[in-house]
Design an enzyme around this catalytic site. Structure first.
Site, PDB file in Angstrom:
ATOM      1  N   TYR A  15      17.980  21.625   6.361  1.00 17.36           N
ATOM      2  CA  TYR A  15      17.280  22.325   5.426  1.00 17.36           C
ATOM      3  C   TYR A  15      17.975  22.296   4.282  1.00 17.36           C
ATOM      4  CZ  TYR A  15      19.222  26.344   7.357  1.00 17.36           C
ATOM      5  OH  TYR A  15      19.983  27.259   7.697  1.00 17.36           O
ATOM      6  N   PHE A  29      17.856  31.430   0.420  1.00 19.06           N
ATOM      7  CA  PHE A  29      18.453  32.194   1.218  1.00 19.06           C
ATOM      8  C   PHE A  29      19.244  31.554   2.488  1.00 19.06           C
ATOM      9  CE2 PHE A  29      13.990  31.153   3.147  1.00 19.06           C
ATOM     10  CZ  PHE A  29      14.796  30.663   4.563  1.00 19.06           C
ATOM     11  N   ASP A  30      18.940  29.967   2.565  1.00 14.49           N
ATOM     12  CA  ASP A  30      20.606  29.776   3.252  1.00 14.49           C
ATOM     13  C   ASP A  30      19.601  27.635   3.032  1.00 14.49           C
ATOM     14  OD1 ASP A  30      21.985  29.291   5.185  1.00 14.49           O
ATOM     15  OD2 ASP A  30      20.570  29.874   6.621  1.00 14.49           O
ATOM     16  N   ILE A  87      11.880  30.380  14.632  1.00 19.36           N
ATOM     17  CA  ILE A  87      10.549  31.399  14.299  1.00 19.36           C
ATOM     18  C   ILE A  87       9.669  30.438  14.318  1.00 19.36           C
ATOM     19  CG2 ILE A  87      12.316  32.505  12.472  1.00 19.36           C
ATOM     20  CD1 ILE A  87      10.482  30.668  10.309  1.00 19.36           C
ATOM     21  N   TYR A 127       9.877  35.894   9.409  1.00 15.15           N
ATOM     22  CA  TYR A 127      10.929  37.623   9.755  1.00 15.15           C
ATOM     23  C   TYR A 127      10.259  38.531  10.164  1.00 15.15           C
ATOM     24  CZ  TYR A 127      15.170  33.803  10.244  1.00 15.15           C
ATOM     25  OH  TYR A 127      15.226  32.905  10.384  1.00 15.15           O
ATOM     26  N   PHE A 146      11.092  26.070   3.405  1.00 16.41           N
ATOM     27  CA  PHE A 146      12.065  25.134   4.019  1.00 16.41           C
ATOM     28  C   PHE A 146      11.811  23.597   3.664  1.00 16.41           C
ATOM     29  CE2 PHE A 146      11.916  28.392   7.070  1.00 16.41           C
ATOM     30  CZ  PHE A 146      13.093  28.992   7.451  1.00 16.41           C
TER      31      PHE A 146
END
Length: 569
Positions: free
Chosen positions: A168, A178-179, A198, A224, A241
């Site tokens: 992802y 962010f990731d 989540i 979140y 995502f």
């Protein structure tokens, strides 16, 4: 409504004035300068939407800054149109796109009026807000899924309790990363439906196929929420995502087998304890290869049912025919489990093997002989010590031709029982009549064994097509001549053709050749007759004077002869 994509509305207006008077007159409403509008805007701010934005606030009169979210290091979060903001901002933010920049000029009566506030905003101040919209969502939002790159064949989709491996890229709605699993060079591995993700991702990953790509948009309250996640995900952030599903299995999965090609006439199938030689291509579920016997140009050879290979392959390699092709899918709990194998096999990976069985045998297998043609007349059949001529084709069990006597100038010649050929071929050549044809299967322990030979792979089962061309009956090992019945008794007078009590080499040779001509005796086939006769004569001429006399003559007896007594001079 999708939040990102290429189908959004283009906003051509660069300036927006809401009920403003002409230039130079006092503002009666909000003035909006849309000085940066993103190329794509799938969603605009509406009443009751929640937004997250950065701003700098300054006075119109002198440009002095009175507030800034940037200075606080934290974006501002609010709901639009319900009076939670000053009226001018409620109006000025309406219709805004994520990543849009606006300069919103607010007259006093739509801001803090003639009173001002808190000693920060003086009475009758015209305020200017420089705004960057970062996020937008609504309490009615749900997880949004956009599917693309779905594979043409999909036999299975993800479900609750499955274990999945996926790559992802995670970004905020503004596009800020962010990731990313790609940057870690490792998939994200987890169970579905057990609260390990989540809530929005739990929903967004359901129903996926291996190889499918999706964009999953998760509103903050399914992500979140108010707390965010560390320093990477701010509070109340919509998450985007981009997902690629790499692998899926369920802990209850068993090995699955798909027969891709089954040869006709399969008389025997692999069983526990057999030794199998097969080629394979090994891939993960997404098609990524991890190993191949073809690339090494060597079959994989192993015993099955004895724990020599991973448990799933031990099971799947049983019940196959020679030449069969199968696709075998092995879940990780029957392969390399959670640990994987170094850099080759990731943890919890489903393995797919496309195999082609070349041959198999059991260490107890005998040589298999099948007569394909038998001549009507057969006066003699091959046995040890016979000199034979034969034609042959030698192949692997998949039909690959290794050797053929047709590639030579003449048929092959050998003496049976003389250890000149492999044991299995020796066995297949015994008991044949001239003109007879056979098919002979030779397991490796009757052939070239685990080491193989020039052109013959290790542990290969060999297939021979044989035809006996010629047969010369032989003599026992160590003998040069035998009688085919009882020899003359007494022998010396019969040998002394001229009766002079002496037998020179010429007379001895004449006598032996006469016995052969009358089928009373036989010389060792395949050797020079003159040389053999001379050796026989020298054996009897003890004093080496060039002649044999009666007291020199000796006869050897083979007590294990099959046809009467076999004597040799």
């Amino acid at each position: 409504m999708d939040v990102i994509g290429s189908c959004g509305l283009l906003l051509p207006l660069l300036f927006h004035l809401v009920r403003a008077r002409s230039t130079g007159e006092p503002l009666v409403d909000v003035l909006v300068d849309r000085y940066h509008i993103p190329r794509v805007c799938p969603r605009e701010v509406q009443t009751e939407d929640f937004i997250r934005y950065h701003f700098n606030g300054s006075f119109h009169a002198d440009g002095k800054k009175f507030d800034s979210s940037h200075d606080r290091g934290k974006a501002f979060i609010s709901q639009v149109g319900l009076g939670r903001l000053i009226t001018g901002m409620d109006r000025g933010l309406h219709g805004m796109c994520v990543n849009e920049r606006r300069r919103i000029t607010v007259p006093p009566h739509l801001a803090y009026g003639s009173i001002g506030t808190g000693g920060v905003i003086p009475p009758d101040a015209v305020l200017v807000y420089d705004v960057l919209l970062l996020d937008i969502w609504n309490a009615e939002d749900k997880v949004q899924i956009r599917k693309f790159g779905k594979p043409s064949g999909c036999n299975r989709t993800t479900a609750v309790s499955d274990f999945i491996r996926y790559h992802y890229n995670g970004t905020l709605l503004s596009g800020e990363v962010f990731d990313s699993s790609h940057s870690k060079n490792a998939t994200y591995d987890t169970y579905l439906g057990q609260g390990d993700l989540i809530q929005g991702m739990e929903e967004g990953l359901l129903g996926m196929c291996v190889g499918e790509r999706r964009i999953v948009i998760v509103p903050p309250f399914l992500g979140y929420g108010e707390n965010g996640h560390g320093t990477e995900v701010p509070p109340q952030a919509t998450l985007v995502f981009e997902v690629l599903l790499v692998d899926v299995f369920n802990p209850t999965d068993n090995v699955t087998v798909q027969v891709k090609e089954a040869p006709a006439g399969c008389s025997r199938r692999t069983a526990s304890g057999d030794y199998v030689r097969y080629h394979y291509n090994g891939t993960f579920q997404d098609g990524t290869p991890f190993d191949s016997s073809y690339q090494r140009n060597s079959t994989y050879n192993t015993y099955i049912g004895l724990g020599k290979v991973i448990r799933g392959m031990d099971e799947a390699l049983q019940g196959l025919c020679m030449g069969e092709k199968r696709r075998i899918t092995v879940p990780p709990h029957k392969a390399y489990g959670e640990d994987g194998v170094g850099d080759l096999i990731p943890g919890s990976a489903v393995l797919i093997f496309d195999i082609h069985v070349i041959d198999f045998h059991n260490p107890k297998d005998p040589v298999e002989v099948r007569v394909t043609h038998k001549p009507q007349e057969c006066s003699a059949s091959s046995e040890p010590d016979d000199l034979i001529q034969y034609r042959y084709n030698c192949s692997l069990m998949d039909g690959t031709l290794l050797y053929s006597s047709d590639q030579m100038d003449s048929p092959s010649v050998t003496t049976l029982g003389a250890n000149k050929v492999i044991w299995g071929l020796e066995e297949g050549l015994r008991g044949m009549c001239v003109g007879e044809r056979r098919e002979v299967v030779v397991p490796p322990h009757w052939g070239h064994g685990e080491s193989g030979a020039g052109g013959v792979p290790r542990s290969a089962v060999l297939f021979f097509e044989l035809e006996l061309v010629d047969l010369q009956k032989g003599v026992p090992d160590g003998f040069m001549f035998v009688w085919l019945g009882d020899g003359p008794d007494p022998l010396f007078p019969a040998m002394d053709l001229n009766g002079d009590k002496e037998v020179p080499l010429e007379e001895f040779s004449t006598f032996i050749r006469l016995q052969i001509k009358e089928d009373k005796g036989r010389l060792r086939p395949g050797s020079d007759a003159d040389a053999i006769i001379k050796d026989m004569f020298n054996n009897q001429d003890h004093n080496k004077d060039g002649k044999i006399v009666e007291h020199e003559l000796q006869v050897q007896v083979d007590g294990e002869a099959e046809q009467g007594r076999r004597d040799e001079l």
